[in-house]
Design an enzyme around this catalytic site. Sequence first.
Site, PDB file in Angstrom:
ATOM      1  N   HIS A  38       0.633  -1.104   0.097  1.00 56.80           N
ATOM      2  CA  HIS A  38      -0.052  -0.158  -0.122  1.00 56.80           C
ATOM      3  C   HIS A  38       0.897   1.370  -0.023  1.00 56.80           C
ATOM      4  O   HIS A  38       1.782   1.363   0.463  1.00 56.80           O
ATOM      5  CB  HIS A  38      -0.918  -0.029   1.149  1.00 56.80           C
ATOM      6  CG  HIS A  38      -2.208  -0.769   1.007  1.00 56.80           C
ATOM      7  ND1 HIS A  38      -3.348  -0.108   1.607  1.00 56.80           N
ATOM      8  CD2 HIS A  38      -2.451  -2.016   0.771  1.00 56.80           C
ATOM      9  CE1 HIS A  38      -4.271  -0.960   1.329  1.00 56.80           C
ATOM     10  NE2 HIS A  38      -3.876  -1.998   0.802  1.00 56.80           N
ATOM     11  N   GLU A 105      -6.511  -0.406  -5.829  1.00 56.28           N
ATOM     12  CA  GLU A 105      -7.592   0.409  -5.138  1.00 56.28           C
ATOM     13  C   GLU A 105      -7.287   1.697  -5.555  1.00 56.28           C
ATOM     14  O   GLU A 105      -6.258   2.169  -5.316  1.00 56.28           O
ATOM     15  CB  GLU A 105      -7.685   0.095  -3.404  1.00 56.28           C
ATOM     16  CG  GLU A 105      -8.027  -1.497  -3.314  1.00 56.28           C
ATOM     17  CD  GLU A 105      -6.794  -2.262  -2.622  1.00 56.28           C
ATOM     18  OE1 GLU A 105      -5.562  -1.623  -2.740  1.00 56.28           O
ATOM     19  OE2 GLU A 105      -6.927  -3.375  -2.425  1.00 56.28           O
TER      20      GLU A 105
END
Length: 318
Positions: A38, A105
């Site tokens: 991430h 995402e």
Amino acid sequence: MTRFGFHASHEQISPRQLLADVQHAEQAGFEMAMCSDHLFPWGARQGHSGYAWAWLGAVLATTDLQLGCVSAPGQRYHPAVHAQKIATLGQMFPGRFWVALGSGENVNEHVTGAAWPRKEVRTARLEECVDVIRRLLAGEEVSHDGLVTVDRARVWERADPTPLLVGPAVSVESAARVAGWADGLVTLNQPEDRLRELLAAYRDAGGRGRASLQVHLSWAPDEDEAERIAHDQWRSNVFAEPVNWDTATPEAFDVMSEPVTPAVVHDHVRISTDLGRHREWLAEYAALGFDDVYLHFVGRDQARFVDTFGAEVLPQLR
């Protein structure tokens, strides 16, 4: 026999501490590990997000574990850059590294300034990236014009064996689709009926390789503490598609998660002070047909969990 591993959550723990946690997990009897990749955490309370690829080299060099990473090519990472990273780790640590390639995402990918594509476009872009990465890992020079552009790319370091390119899937439909290209499957804990359907869809569509499951759990000696940990750290992670894929900032996840109750978190995290209950849950997942189960304790202090599960849960499961 099902193997049990450790999930390293970069969004919740600093890379220095997370390195020590994985080393600790190996000593305690966890058989392998995987990690997230991430740029942002899911909420401000989590508070971290180290660069997974630098960290992976350190873990592979200081443990004997097999390591995997869930990562998204196509926007934040160009597929040629992705292929070079994969090949380098594979060449340095033969047979010990795999990567699950997902469509990503928005919370991590919007930083490039490019528009966040619709789901069907992201899926098509991922499949183009997988093809490019496979060809580069095979030693080809690759040019490609499509949803991604590649101009005469070549990866000069070759890994033998080639690292596995695993398909991440949460829905039954996605499991069937990734079966067309994946060397294995990885998914998240969901109701057992849905997991059974997902596994069947992958296998029925010709899916090969190992099936892996990441299980979110919370344990503490006190039931209220176990629930508080899960609610504090994981209430931002209870949202279904498309909210979880399309929301752009941790601040937005924090706002959306304010009304989320502990009861809702129970639907997404296995919460109990009873180690016997945790053993039952994990045994049930293994019985569904998962070859590898990765335990993600959703708290930020991993030491007590690692010691307790290493001594009192994993040996009985084996």
